[in-house]
Structure formats: C-alpha cells, structure tokens
Design an enzyme around this catalytic site. Structure first.
Site, mmCIF file in Angstrom:
data_model
loop_
_atom_site.group_PDB
_atom_site.id
_atom_site.type_symbol
_atom_site.label_atom_id
_atom_site.label_comp_id
_atom_site.label_asym_id
_atom_site.label_seq_id
_atom_site.Cartn_x
_atom_site.Cartn_y
_atom_site.Cartn_z
ATOM 1 N N GLU A 1 4.384 -6.422 2.464
ATOM 2 C CA GLU A 1 4.169 -6.944 1.108
ATOM 3 C C GLU A 1 4.091 -5.815 0.076
ATOM 4 O O GLU A 1 3.056 -5.618 -0.557
ATOM 5 C CB GLU A 1 2.855 -7.737 1.054
ATOM 6 C CG GLU A 1 2.752 -8.861 2.042
ATOM 7 C CD GLU A 1 1.339 -9.416 2.149
ATOM 8 O OE1 GLU A 1 1.204 -10.578 2.556
ATOM 9 O OE2 GLU A 1 0.369 -8.694 1.849
ATOM 10 N N PRO A 2 5.148 -5.059 -0.107
ATOM 11 C CA PRO A 2 5.075 -3.953 -1.063
ATOM 12 C C PRO A 2 5.154 -4.446 -2.506
ATOM 13 O O PRO A 2 5.904 -5.367 -2.818
ATOM 14 C CB PRO A 2 6.321 -3.129 -0.730
ATOM 15 C CG PRO A 2 7.292 -4.132 -0.199
ATOM 16 C CD PRO A 2 6.483 -5.196 0.490
ATOM 17 N N GLY A 3 4.373 -3.850 -3.373
ATOM 18 C CA GLY A 3 4.447 -4.165 -4.798
ATOM 19 C C GLY A 3 4.770 -2.891 -5.563
ATOM 20 O O GLY A 3 5.884 -2.668 -6.036
ATOM 21 N N ARG A 4 3.768 -1.999 -5.598
ATOM 22 C CA ARG A 4 3.858 -0.758 -6.360
ATOM 23 C C ARG A 4 5.108 0.056 -6.015
ATOM 24 O O ARG A 4 5.788 0.562 -6.905
ATOM 25 C CB ARG A 4 2.615 0.077 -6.047
ATOM 26 C CG ARG A 4 2.403 1.263 -6.954
ATOM 27 C CD ARG A 4 1.289 2.160 -6.404
ATOM 28 N NE ARG A 4 0.076 1.459 -6.081
ATOM 29 C CZ ARG A 4 -0.965 1.294 -6.905
ATOM 30 N NH1 ARG A 4 -0.943 1.808 -8.108
ATOM 31 N NH2 ARG A 4 -2.039 0.624 -6.521
ATOM 32 N N TYR B 1 -9.473 2.753 -13.317
ATOM 33 C CA TYR B 1 -9.490 3.534 -12.063
ATOM 34 C C TYR B 1 -9.393 5.029 -12.306
ATOM 35 O O TYR B 1 -9.085 5.772 -11.375
ATOM 36 C CB TYR B 1 -8.303 3.165 -11.162
ATOM 37 C CG TYR B 1 -7.965 1.706 -11.049
ATOM 38 C CD1 TYR B 1 -8.839 0.799 -10.464
ATOM 39 C CD2 TYR B 1 -6.735 1.235 -11.508
ATOM 40 C CE1 TYR B 1 -8.492 -0.537 -10.334
ATOM 41 C CE2 TYR B 1 -6.390 -0.102 -11.386
ATOM 42 C CZ TYR B 1 -7.271 -0.977 -10.797
ATOM 43 O OH TYR B 1 -6.926 -2.294 -10.680
ATOM 44 N N CYS C 1 -11.545 -0.331 -29.562
ATOM 45 C CA CYS C 1 -12.915 0.141 -29.794
ATOM 46 C C CYS C 1 -13.688 0.269 -28.485
ATOM 47 O O CYS C 1 -14.621 -0.508 -28.226
ATOM 48 C CB CYS C 1 -13.622 -0.806 -30.739
ATOM 49 S SG CYS C 1 -12.759 -0.911 -32.293
ATOM 50 N N GLU C 2 -13.292 1.173 -27.660
ATOM 51 C CA GLU C 2 -13.941 1.467 -26.381
ATOM 52 C C GLU C 2 -13.732 2.944 -26.095
ATOM 53 O O GLU C 2 -12.604 3.441 -26.218
ATOM 54 C CB GLU C 2 -13.260 0.698 -25.229
ATOM 55 C CG GLU C 2 -13.385 -0.787 -25.272
ATOM 56 C CD GLU C 2 -14.718 -1.313 -24.747
ATOM 57 O OE1 GLU C 2 -15.453 -0.557 -24.073
ATOM 58 O OE2 GLU C 2 -15.017 -2.480 -25.026
ATOM 59 N N GLY D 1 0.764 -1.245 0.000
ATOM 60 C CA GLY D 1 0.000 0.000 0.000
ATOM 61 C C GLY D 1 0.790 1.288 0.000
ATOM 62 O O GLY D 1 0.205 2.369 -0.091
ATOM 63 N N TYR E 1 1.270 -3.077 -12.032
ATOM 64 C CA TYR E 1 -0.114 -3.251 -12.497
ATOM 65 C C TYR E 1 -0.278 -2.779 -13.942
ATOM 66 O O TYR E 1 -1.313 -2.250 -14.318
ATOM 67 C CB TYR E 1 -1.098 -2.553 -11.546
ATOM 68 C CG TYR E 1 -0.898 -2.975 -10.099
ATOM 69 C CD1 TYR E 1 -1.199 -4.276 -9.706
ATOM 70 C CD2 TYR E 1 -0.375 -2.099 -9.146
ATOM 71 C CE1 TYR E 1 -0.989 -4.690 -8.393
ATOM 72 C CE2 TYR E 1 -0.159 -2.514 -7.836
ATOM 73 C CZ TYR E 1 -0.471 -3.807 -7.473
ATOM 74 O OH TYR E 1 -0.254 -4.224 -6.181
#
Ligand code: LLP
Length: 414
Positions: free
Chosen positions: A272-275, A315, A341-342, A239, A371
C-alpha cells in the site's frame, strides 16, 4: 536528489516535464499545487520493478493524495487503491476503481462506511478490532453476499525508525491487534461464517528508515498465518521513504525487497505505497509577499502556509525550497514563513535562498505531493489552493481542482 526526472531547471527556470512553473503560476495564481503524472506513473513502475522478487499487488494509498486525476491515472496503469474511509472509497469508485480492487483499512470504520463498501463489493477489509468482525459478518449475511475477505491487522510491537508521529507498529499505538488476539481469532474462525479469513496486514509506519523492524514484523505475521492453508496473503502496508533533502541517503529499496522476499515466499503479497508514488511528483508554488530582518536572520513571508502544507508544523518535517527562477546572486540562509497567526506556521526554519530575492518572486516547496493538499485546511478562512497536473504524455497541463473562493468557505453555514 530532490529534483528528479520531471522536476528540473530548464534554462534557469524551474520546470515540470518541461513546462515552466512560472507560466503555469502566472495563469493559475498562487499558492498552487502542481503534480506530474509522468513522475507518479514512473514511481509506480519503479516500485513494481524494485519489488519484482515479490510481485506484489500494488494498492495506492489514497490518503497520500486522493485527487481524482491522480487516482484515475494510477488505476488505469493497473493499481488497486487502499482507502481508510467511506469518503475515500467513494473517491476511488468515482475514479474508476472496481470495488474488488479496493482494500479498506482504518482503525475506526463506521458501520455505514462498511455497508457502503460491501454494497460495492470491496476486495478486502483490513480489520483492527474484534467488534468490527461481528459487524462485517452480520452485514455480509444481511446483504446476502458471499463471505467477505478479511486481513487481520497485526500490531507487531516493533519500534520503527521514523518520526514518532508517523510510527504505528509499537505495542502502545492504537493500530492493529496483538499477535495473541489475532491467534485467538484465527482459532475461532467458525464464529464468523460470513467471513473469509484470507490474509494478515501490517503497516509499522511511514517514511521508514530501518528495514530490520519490518522484517521482524513480517516474521511475526507469517508465523501467525502459517498453520492456516486458507490464509495465504500478506499485506505489507506502505512506508517506503522518499528523500526530502538534497543530500538525503535512503535505504536501498531493492535490497529491502530482497531481504523480505524469503519470508514472503509462497504468499501472495499486497503493498500500500502512498508517499513513494506521489511525494516527489508534486510541489507547492508560493509567492514572496514581504521580506524582513528578525533577530539577525532574513525572514521571507510567503502566501502559502501551514494551511496548504502542515507537515513542517506537525512533524517538524523538512521540505526543500527552491527559487522558481535561478539567479546568479549568492545565497543567504533564510526562514520561510506563512501568513497564519501561529508561531508554528514556518515552512522552513532555514534554507538557502538567493540574496536578491524580492516580493513577487516565486518559490517552490518541494516533495509536497504526498500529505500536502489532503491535509490542507481552511484555518484563518484561507481558501484551499488549486491543483494542476501535467498530463500523462507530458504534453500539456490542466486544472484538476479549482481554487476555493471566500464564498465556498461560507456556503455550508446556515
Ligand atoms: N497503509 C497504511 C495502513 C497506512 O496507515 C499508511 C499511511 C499507508 C499504507 C501509506 O504509507 P506511505 O507509503 O505513504 O508511507 N501524514 C503523515 C503520514 C501518515 C501516514 C499514515 N498512514 C506525513 O505527512 O508524513
């Protein structure tokens, strides 16, 4: 700052650890993910430093970016791995992690995945379901293994200040178990003779802006385990936020660590860091295909899209975009869109880009190491991009995942 110790302009050319992005892209084509291992490792070391008052065991969260080259480098530097599926567990093992150094979390682990993890001597299960306890207990017995280490994941019912889609600690979120249920489990540990209840786990959200909610959650967690001498580990999740905008002010990580360290005194801590390890070590390179005027605004159509980087569409996330080659021309507010096509396939609603931008020019979508590729899809039959890393000693770069082909996309179909 969005640019950092590894990603910077050198002589007007965007470079990563001094390697010009233009020459890597010329060889590899676009869209292309580039990651700096020196930056990822520096981020890992910085986190250890910032949290030195707590001395956590750092388990890199593979969900942020599970490329084997990145896992390998972090494992070699001493990190454990946090996984959420059998597939990620497999990846972590392939990258050289020992089962003991893997924590296995996840709101819906399958019995097959749990068996695989147990057979490979998983370090911890972060458990978020009572039935899961029964299954792990039974599997541990049938495999003839010593008691399995369990951390109960608490849903602390706090409101994290972050985007609603990446908050996980409010009472109605699907994650974790309430304090009342966990209290009950702890009082009835004898029902699970093959489990070793040894920890508590929280993760209230990603890209957290407010430290108070975490503090409050940790206080609840510590209160729950205090009566039990055997339960001495607190897993504080991930986080830690990163800056996505050039002028973004972030909470000071060291003060955050100091704020929570008294609560954690006398406990072993896992993180548990990711970002915070991989986001700013990576970016997505894309090429301008077309430029047009739409409703009075310049719209630039590029060859990357929501299939390479879904965060803006999912997001409303902001990713700063820079030209790979600086030009002396002025800047123009620009919308950057992909070919999918969105209507939501917009990489940036508005970013300043050079007035003289033209088809063929390269752009870098920054802070996309976390991510990004892991959430890429093949929608519109778009092959997923290649990935390149700059080596640990920053001397060279190599391909760590080749670009998919049209043939790859139909290979599994019968
Ligand atoms: N631990 C647990 C239990 C988690 O659920 C997560 C992230 C982490 C650790 C790592 O969190 P980090 O340090 O990276 O914030 N796709 C979203 C983020 C989803 C995060 C899911 N859980 C995004 O692109 O923002």
């Amino acid at each position: 700052m969005v640019l950092n110790s590894s990603v910077a302009y050198v002589d007007g050319m965007l470079s990563v650890d001094k390697h010009p992005v233009s020459s890597i892209s010329a060889e590899m084509g676009t869209p292309l993910y580039i990651y700096s291992l020196p930056r990822a490792l520096a981020n890992y070391e910085r986190l250890k430093e910032q949290f030195s008052s707590i001395q956590p065991d750092i388990h890199y969260s593979a969900k942020a970016n599970g490329n084997l080259a990145i896992l390998k480098a972090l494992i070699k530097a001493g990190a454990g791995i946090d996984v959420v599926s059998g597939g990620e567990f497999h990846r972590a093992l392939k990258a050289g992690a020992r089962g003991e150094d893997i924590v296995f979390a996840g709101v819906g682990k399958t019995p097959e995945d749990m068996r695989y993890a147990l057979e490979n001597h998983v370090g911890w299960f972060n458990v978020e379901n009572i039935d899961e306890l029964g299954i792990i207990n039974q599997l541990t017995a049938s495999l003839g293994l010593p008691p399995t280490k369990i951390a109960m994941r608490l849903n602390p019912d706090v409101k994290a200040s972050t985007h609603q889609h990446i908050a996980t600690g409010h009472g109605t979120a699907k994650f974790g178990l309430s304090a009342a249920i966990i209290r009950d489990v702890f009082q009835n540990q004898a029902n699970y003779p093959h489990l070793h209840f040894a920890g508590i786990h929280i993760h209230i959200g990603s890209q957290l802006q407010d430290t108070q909610a975490t503090l409050q959650a940790l206080q609840t967690a510590v209160e729950l385990i205090s009566p039990y001498e055997d339960i001495r580990t607190v897993n504080i999740g991930g986080g830690i936020p990163v800056a996505y905008r050039p002028d973004e002010q972030l909470p000071d990580v060291e003060s955050f660590a100091k704020l929570i360290s008294p609560v954690l005194k006398s406990f072993r801590v896992i993180m548990e860091p990711g970002r915070s390890i991989i986001a700013d070590a990576g970016f997505l390179v894309t090429r301008v295909l077309y430029i047009k005027e739409q409703a009075g605004q310049r719209v630039v159509i590029v060859d990357a899209s929501m299939t390479e980087l879904i965060r803006p569409a999912l997001y409303q996330a902001y990713h700063h975009i820079l030209p790979v080659k600086q030009t002396p021309s002025g800047m123009l507010p620009t919308q950057v869109v992909g070919p999918v096509c969105e209507s939501t396939d917009v990489l940036s609603q508005q970013v300043d880009l050079p007035v003289d931008l033209k088809p063929g020019d390269l752009l870098a979508v920054l802070t996309a190491g976390a991510y990004g590729m892991v959430m890429a899809s093949n929608y519109n039959a778009r092959p997923r991009p290649a990935e390149v890393v700059i080596s640990e000693d920053s001397q060279d770069w190599h391909v760590v995942r080749r670009r998919e082909t049209w043939e790859d996309l139909i290979q599994q179909e019968i």
